[in-house]
Design a protein around this motif. Structure first.
Motif, mmCIF file in Angstrom:
data_model
loop_
_atom_site.group_PDB
_atom_site.id
_atom_site.type_symbol
_atom_site.label_atom_id
_atom_site.label_comp_id
_atom_site.label_asym_id
_atom_site.label_seq_id
_atom_site.Cartn_x
_atom_site.Cartn_y
_atom_site.Cartn_z
ATOM 1 N N ILE A 82 0.826 -1.207 0.000
ATOM 2 C CA ILE A 82 0.000 0.000 0.000
ATOM 3 C C ILE A 82 0.865 1.264 0.000
ATOM 4 C CG2 ILE A 82 -1.578 1.386 1.412
ATOM 5 C CD1 ILE A 82 -2.871 -1.280 2.268
ATOM 6 N N PHE A 83 1.941 1.239 0.763
ATOM 7 C CA PHE A 83 2.707 2.454 0.973
ATOM 8 C C PHE A 83 3.996 2.558 0.170
ATOM 9 C CE2 PHE A 83 0.133 2.154 4.862
ATOM 10 C CZ PHE A 83 -0.525 3.364 4.751
ATOM 11 N N VAL A 84 4.345 1.545 -0.586
ATOM 12 C CA VAL A 84 5.600 1.598 -1.330
ATOM 13 C C VAL A 84 5.458 2.560 -2.515
ATOM 14 C CG1 VAL A 84 5.103 -0.382 -2.827
ATOM 15 C CG2 VAL A 84 7.444 0.214 -2.343
ATOM 16 N N PRO A 85 6.394 3.480 -2.669
ATOM 17 C CA PRO A 85 6.328 4.368 -3.829
ATOM 18 C C PRO A 85 6.778 3.620 -5.087
ATOM 19 C CG PRO A 85 8.261 4.885 -2.499
ATOM 20 C CD PRO A 85 7.494 3.814 -1.765
ATOM 21 N N ALA A 86 6.259 4.026 -6.210
ATOM 22 C CA ALA A 86 6.613 3.365 -7.472
ATOM 23 C C ALA A 86 8.098 3.563 -7.763
ATOM 24 C CB ALA A 86 5.774 3.918 -8.610
ATOM 25 N N ALA A 87 8.782 2.429 -8.012
ATOM 26 C CA ALA A 87 10.213 2.476 -8.285
ATOM 27 C C ALA A 87 10.552 2.048 -9.710
ATOM 28 C CB ALA A 87 10.958 1.581 -7.299
ATOM 29 N N VAL A 88 9.539 1.553 -10.419
ATOM 30 C CA VAL A 88 9.741 1.112 -11.802
ATOM 31 C C VAL A 88 8.528 1.544 -12.620
ATOM 32 C CG1 VAL A 88 11.170 -0.880 -11.169
ATOM 33 C CG2 VAL A 88 8.693 -1.161 -11.363
ATOM 34 N N PRO A 89 8.647 1.571 -13.938
ATOM 35 C CA PRO A 89 7.491 1.909 -14.778
ATOM 36 C C PRO A 89 6.383 0.858 -14.652
ATOM 37 C CG PRO A 89 9.539 1.989 -16.055
ATOM 38 C CD PRO A 89 9.877 1.389 -14.729
ATOM 39 N N GLU A 90 5.181 1.254 -15.006
ATOM 40 C CA GLU A 90 4.024 0.361 -14.889
ATOM 41 C C GLU A 90 4.107 -0.860 -15.796
ATOM 42 O OE1 GLU A 90 0.221 2.273 -15.156
ATOM 43 O OE2 GLU A 90 0.858 3.894 -13.837
ATOM 44 N N ASP A 91 4.941 -0.825 -16.826
ATOM 45 C CA ASP A 91 5.022 -1.958 -17.739
ATOM 46 C C ASP A 91 6.073 -2.998 -17.322
ATOM 47 O OD1 ASP A 91 7.191 -0.367 -18.309
ATOM 48 O OD2 ASP A 91 7.012 -0.559 -20.484
ATOM 49 N N VAL A 92 6.573 -2.880 -16.098
ATOM 50 C CA VAL A 92 7.487 -3.879 -15.544
ATOM 51 C C VAL A 92 6.682 -4.737 -14.566
ATOM 52 C CG1 VAL A 92 9.579 -4.249 -14.169
ATOM 53 C CG2 VAL A 92 9.480 -2.374 -15.823
ATOM 54 N N PHE A 93 6.845 -6.053 -14.641
ATOM 55 C CA PHE A 93 6.033 -6.977 -13.846
ATOM 56 C C PHE A 93 6.142 -6.730 -12.342
ATOM 57 C CE2 PHE A 93 5.162 -11.230 -11.976
ATOM 58 C CZ PHE A 93 3.826 -11.314 -12.357
ATOM 59 N N SER A 94 7.289 -6.249 -11.888
ATOM 60 C CA SER A 94 7.480 -6.042 -10.450
ATOM 61 C C SER A 94 6.834 -4.760 -9.928
ATOM 62 C CB SER A 94 8.977 -6.001 -10.123
ATOM 63 O OG SER A 94 9.576 -4.870 -10.701
ATOM 64 N N THR A 125 11.038 -2.545 -7.122
ATOM 65 C CA THR A 125 12.179 -3.000 -7.902
ATOM 66 C C THR A 125 12.109 -4.524 -7.978
ATOM 67 O OG1 THR A 125 13.604 -3.250 -5.965
ATOM 68 C CG2 THR A 125 13.618 -1.090 -7.072
ATOM 69 N N PRO A 126 12.731 -5.135 -8.959
ATOM 70 C CA PRO A 126 12.708 -6.598 -9.051
ATOM 71 C C PRO A 126 13.231 -7.292 -7.783
ATOM 72 C CG PRO A 126 13.452 -5.679 -11.116
ATOM 73 C CD PRO A 126 13.359 -4.539 -10.141
ATOM 74 N N GLU A 127 14.190 -6.680 -7.120
ATOM 75 C CA GLU A 127 14.730 -7.273 -5.893
ATOM 76 C C GLU A 127 13.684 -7.277 -4.768
ATOM 77 O OE1 GLU A 127 17.693 -5.925 -8.617
ATOM 78 O OE2 GLU A 127 16.251 -4.671 -7.535
ATOM 79 N N TRP A 128 13.002 -6.155 -4.598
ATOM 80 C CA TRP A 128 11.966 -6.088 -3.569
ATOM 81 C C TRP A 128 10.759 -6.936 -3.954
ATOM 82 C CZ3 TRP A 128 12.250 -5.318 1.269
ATOM 83 C CH2 TRP A 128 13.259 -4.526 1.789
ATOM 84 N N HIS A 129 10.506 -7.033 -5.234
ATOM 85 C CA HIS A 129 9.432 -7.906 -5.710
ATOM 86 C C HIS A 129 9.697 -9.346 -5.265
ATOM 87 C CE1 HIS A 129 6.436 -9.602 -8.447
ATOM 88 N NE2 HIS A 129 7.376 -10.425 -8.881
ATOM 89 N N LEU A 130 10.929 -9.790 -5.412
ATOM 90 C CA LEU A 130 11.300 -11.136 -4.979
ATOM 91 C C LEU A 130 11.108 -11.302 -3.476
ATOM 92 C CD1 LEU A 130 12.497 -13.928 -5.547
ATOM 93 C CD2 LEU A 130 14.772 -12.911 -5.304
ATOM 94 N N VAL A 131 11.492 -10.302 -2.704
ATOM 95 C CA VAL A 131 11.338 -10.365 -1.247
ATOM 96 C C VAL A 131 9.861 -10.454 -0.863
ATOM 97 C CG1 VAL A 131 11.643 -9.055 0.903
ATOM 98 C CG2 VAL A 131 13.513 -9.192 -0.760
ATOM 99 N N VAL A 132 9.038 -9.580 -1.449
ATOM 100 C CA VAL A 132 7.613 -9.547 -1.099
ATOM 101 C C VAL A 132 6.902 -10.815 -1.580
ATOM 102 C CG1 VAL A 132 5.450 -8.312 -1.483
ATOM 103 C CG2 VAL A 132 7.521 -7.049 -0.932
ATOM 104 N N GLN A 133 7.222 -11.278 -2.792
ATOM 105 C CA GLN A 133 6.594 -12.506 -3.291
ATOM 106 C C GLN A 133 6.991 -13.705 -2.431
ATOM 107 O OE1 GLN A 133 4.124 -10.915 -5.433
ATOM 108 N NE2 GLN A 133 4.244 -13.087 -5.845
ATOM 109 N N THR A 134 8.226 -13.730 -1.960
ATOM 110 C CA THR A 134 8.649 -14.805 -1.065
ATOM 111 C C THR A 134 7.891 -14.720 0.253
ATOM 112 O OG1 THR A 134 10.834 -14.851 -2.100
ATOM 113 C CG2 THR A 134 10.642 -15.856 0.083
ATOM 114 N N ALA A 135 7.701 -13.506 0.763
ATOM 115 C CA ALA A 135 6.913 -13.335 1.990
ATOM 116 C C ALA A 135 5.475 -13.802 1.778
ATOM 117 C CB ALA A 135 6.937 -11.869 2.436
ATOM 118 N N ASN A 191 11.922 -8.825 -13.419
ATOM 119 C CA ASN A 191 12.498 -8.033 -14.505
ATOM 120 C C ASN A 191 11.718 -8.128 -15.805
ATOM 121 O OD1 ASN A 191 14.764 -6.793 -13.320
ATOM 122 N ND2 ASN A 191 15.857 -8.744 -13.344
ATOM 123 N N GLU A 192 10.725 -8.966 -15.879
ATOM 124 C CA GLU A 192 9.979 -9.189 -17.119
ATOM 125 C C GLU A 192 9.089 -7.993 -17.452
ATOM 126 O OE1 GLU A 192 9.940 -11.889 -19.238
ATOM 127 O OE2 GLU A 192 11.636 -12.647 -18.083
#
Length: 120
Positions: free
Chosen positions: A29-41, A45-55, A108-109
């Motif tokens: 809810i509170f994370v600011p956008a760090a990548v464009p909307e056309d990036v899957f994460s 960022t892809p790194e934080w995406h991995l952390v959150v998806q793992t959580a 990164n997709e």
């Protein structure tokens, strides 16, 4: 494990899953956008995406255990419907948890792409 111990384990697992899910939701809810909307994460960022998806994956695996433990304790009853429902719901939530972890690797997709959008 006796039924009251199984119920206690399931209850604690459900509590932990609830806290994990709520924490991950607050982050989203509170994370600011760090990548464009056309990036899957997006918005992470892809790194934080991995952390959150793992959580989220761990959250679903813990919730699957909670459902299984509560069913095994007998709280859902001892009928065939309770058995089928308990096993099916725990298995499906467990598979969903594994999938959440797998999807973490797609940060990164581009979106949409053949990897991230199976309907296109």
């Amino acid at each position: 494990m006796q039924s009251h111990q199984m119920a206690r384990a399931g209850g604690w697992a459900a509590l932990i899953a609830g806290v994990l899910g709520a924490a991950a939701a607050v982050v989203l809810i509170f994370v600011p956008a760090a990548v464009p909307e056309d990036v899957f994460s997006y918005p992470m960022t892809p790194e934080w995406h991995l952390v959150v998806q793992t959580a989220f994956g761990l959250h679903h695996l813990v919730a699957a255990f909670a459902l299984w433990a509560l069913w095994r304790s007998g709280l859902a009853g001892r009928t065939r419907l309770a058995a089928v429902s308990g096993i099916a719901s725990a298995a499906i939530l467990g598979l969903f948890g594994v999938w959440e972890i797998v999807v973490g690797a797609f940060g990164n997709e581009p979106y949409p792409s053949p990897t991230t959008d199976v309907h296109r």
